[in-house]
Write a protein that holds these residues in place. Structure first.
Motif, PDB file in Angstrom:
ATOM      1  N   UNK A  53      21.149 -24.208 -12.653  1.00 28.90           N
ATOM      2  CA  UNK A  53      20.253 -23.248 -13.689  1.00 28.90           C
ATOM      3  C   UNK A  53      20.838 -22.797 -14.654  1.00 28.90           C
ATOM      4  N   UNK A  54      19.946 -21.951 -15.759  1.00 30.83           N
ATOM      5  CA  UNK A  54      20.384 -21.355 -16.709  1.00 30.83           C
ATOM      6  C   UNK A  54      20.613 -19.826 -16.404  1.00 30.83           C
ATOM      7  N   UNK A  55      21.687 -19.334 -16.813  1.00 29.60           N
ATOM      8  CA  UNK A  55      22.010 -18.083 -16.276  1.00 29.60           C
ATOM      9  C   UNK A  55      21.315 -17.089 -17.303  1.00 29.60           C
ATOM     10  N   UNK A  56      20.636 -16.074 -16.801  1.00 29.45           N
ATOM     11  CA  UNK A  56      20.450 -14.852 -17.508  1.00 29.45           C
ATOM     12  C   UNK A  56      20.640 -13.607 -16.801  1.00 29.45           C
ATOM     13  N   UNK A  57      21.847 -12.854 -17.253  1.00 32.40           N
ATOM     14  CA  UNK A  57      22.451 -11.741 -16.522  1.00 32.40           C
ATOM     15  C   UNK A  57      21.831 -10.713 -17.044  1.00 32.40           C
ATOM     16  N   UNK A  58      21.474  -9.805 -15.776  1.00 38.75           N
ATOM     17  CA  UNK A  58      20.690  -8.441 -16.119  1.00 38.75           C
ATOM     18  C   UNK A  58      21.684  -7.441 -16.199  1.00 38.75           C
ATOM     19  N   UNK A  59      22.936  -7.257 -15.719  1.00 36.42           N
ATOM     20  CA  UNK A  59      23.920  -6.231 -16.101  1.00 36.42           C
ATOM     21  C   UNK A  59      25.147  -6.751 -16.533  1.00 36.42           C
ATOM     22  N   UNK A  60      26.055  -5.955 -17.424  1.00 37.78           N
ATOM     23  CA  UNK A  60      27.128  -6.195 -17.877  1.00 37.78           C
ATOM     24  C   UNK A  60      28.319  -5.934 -17.176  1.00 37.78           C
ATOM     25  N   UNK A  61      29.441  -6.576 -17.626  1.00 42.20           N
ATOM     26  CA  UNK A  61      30.693  -6.239 -16.924  1.00 42.20           C
ATOM     27  C   UNK A  61      31.025  -4.810 -16.921  1.00 42.20           C
ATOM     28  N   UNK A  62      31.712  -4.194 -15.804  1.00 48.40           N
ATOM     29  CA  UNK A  62      31.971  -2.678 -15.547  1.00 48.40           C
ATOM     30  C   UNK A  62      30.614  -1.951 -15.020  1.00 48.40           C
TER      31      UNK A  62
END
Length: 392
Positions: A53-62
């Motif tokens: 699938x196409x990734x849509x992130x909801x949280x940033x690194x850290x």
């Protein structure tokens, strides 16, 4: 749409830290592909994608996260993702910023360790990492002595930082090396003339720094930064780092916007760097932003040296000591000449041997016929004017 939810990795933890994404936001990924690194109180775990699938992130690194939390979505198609982003209840830009401290991104466990052991931000910046984890901090800490073992002195935090950077370089950068023999008689004569004319402590190193910066237009690949997604980030101008060790630890201060400076101005900066290395009084901005490194190894008897390519850079140069040799002139008569050897180490993912040889060849020519390097010294009407914005 498939929701990416965090599994329970450690039954004793109510929260984790999302250390970093291993796939780009908006990229198409495959089932089984490493997706994200999560840090628990005991270890770091890589989580693989469970579907294409196409990734849509909801949280940033850290960012902090918890078991069962949805941290991303996977969309079967670009149209499905577009429909999701177009929904009135969804803000496509609403992604939390990572937890940062003075430009650094640390996981919660890493920040706790750093505070516990009194590590400064300058020591942490020396790691050269975008996200600092607990394991990175542990690499900087002295190991407890074993029972019955000799009580040797511990490495300083600064030296442990150097060790961590070198280890990261050796682990991640497939480096190749090349060397050039350079007749520096004229360059040394020019340096002596500039010392007399300007009062600055001009040396062969000052001339080399200037000539390296001047190579950016012809050899841009040696100044680039390789990004995690396999693309390269070009450098708008040269920011040349110089390895300085005055017996109090190794520093790599940066001559920013180097091509816009005269050789005398560069010499004054290097003199100031040596003073600051003795006192340990560098500012953070003086140690960041480099896109190439020069490591002087000019002690008597040292001829060859192989430098280390710092993470985030593509190549590094070494400058050896002066080696006086007898050679035959055009008439076959012996004469003494002064030579040095330049060592070039480069990231072979970005630079090939042909480009490295061309770069060394142009540096050799610049130092063997150095008159153009004198432009911009005090009283010269042709001083370089162009500069660029300082690095971020």
């Amino acid at each position: 749409m498939i929701s990416v939810k965090l599994p329970t990795l450690n039954t004793n933890d109510a929260s984790y830290v999302l250390v970093e994404w291993l796939a780009e936001h908006g990229s198409r990924i495959k089932k089984g592909q490493p997706l994200v690194v999560i840090e628990t109180s005991k270890a770091q775990e890589e989580i693989d994608s469970t579907a294409d699938g196409i990734l849509h992130t909801l949280l940033a690194g850290g960012a902090d996260c918890r078991p069962g939390q949805t941290v991303a979505h996977l969309f079967a198609s670009a149209d499905e993702r577009h429909a999701y982003l177009s929904a009135p209840t969804v803000d496509p830009t609403a992604r939390p910023e990572p937890a940062t401290d003075a430009g650094l991104t640390l996981t919660k466990a890493a920040r706790a360790l750093a505070d516990q052991h009194g590590l400064t931000d300058n020591e942490l910046r020396g790691l050269g990492r975008t996200v600092i984890r607990a394991a990175d901090i542990e690499a900087l800490l002295p190991r407890p002595a074993q029972a019955g073992a000799p009580t040797d002195r511990q490495l300083s935090a600064q030296q442990r930082t150097v060790g961590a950077v070198v280890t990261e370089s050796m682990r991640t950068i497939p480096a190749a090396a090349a060397y050039a023999k350079v007749d520096v008689g004229q360059a040394q004569d020019l340096a002596r003339q500039l010392r007399q004319r300007t009062g600055s402590i001009v040396s062969l190193l000052s001339l080399l720094i200037k000539s390296v910066a001047d190579q950016l237009p012809a050899h841009p690949s040696l100044f680039t930064r390789l990004l995690d997604d396999g693309t390269i980030q070009p450098a708008p101008c040269a920011h040349v780092a110089v390895a300085v060790d005055a017996g109090k630890g190794l520093y790599t201060p940066v001559v920013h916007n180097t091509a816009a400076l005269s050789v005398a101005q560069i010499a004054d900066l290097i003199t100031g760097f040596r003073d600051k290395a003795v006192r340990g009084t560098f500012r953070a901005d003086e140690l960041t932003g480099a896109n190439i490194l020069i490591a002087p190894h000019t002690a008597d008897g040292v001829v060859f040296a192989t430098p280390i390519v710092f993470p985030g850079q593509t190549c590094a140069l070494s400058l050896g000591g002066i080696d006086e040799q007898l050679v035959l002139d055009q008439r076959g008569r012996p004469e003494a000449r002064r030579f040095t050897y330049l060592g070039l180490v480069y990231d072979h993912r970005v630079v090939n041997g042909r480009d490295a040889m061309a770069f060394l060849g142009d540096l050799k020519q610049a130092l063997e016929t150095p008159a153009a390097l004198a432009a911009g010294t005090e009283g010269d009407e042709d001083a370089p004017k162009k500069a660029c914005e300082p690095p971020t």
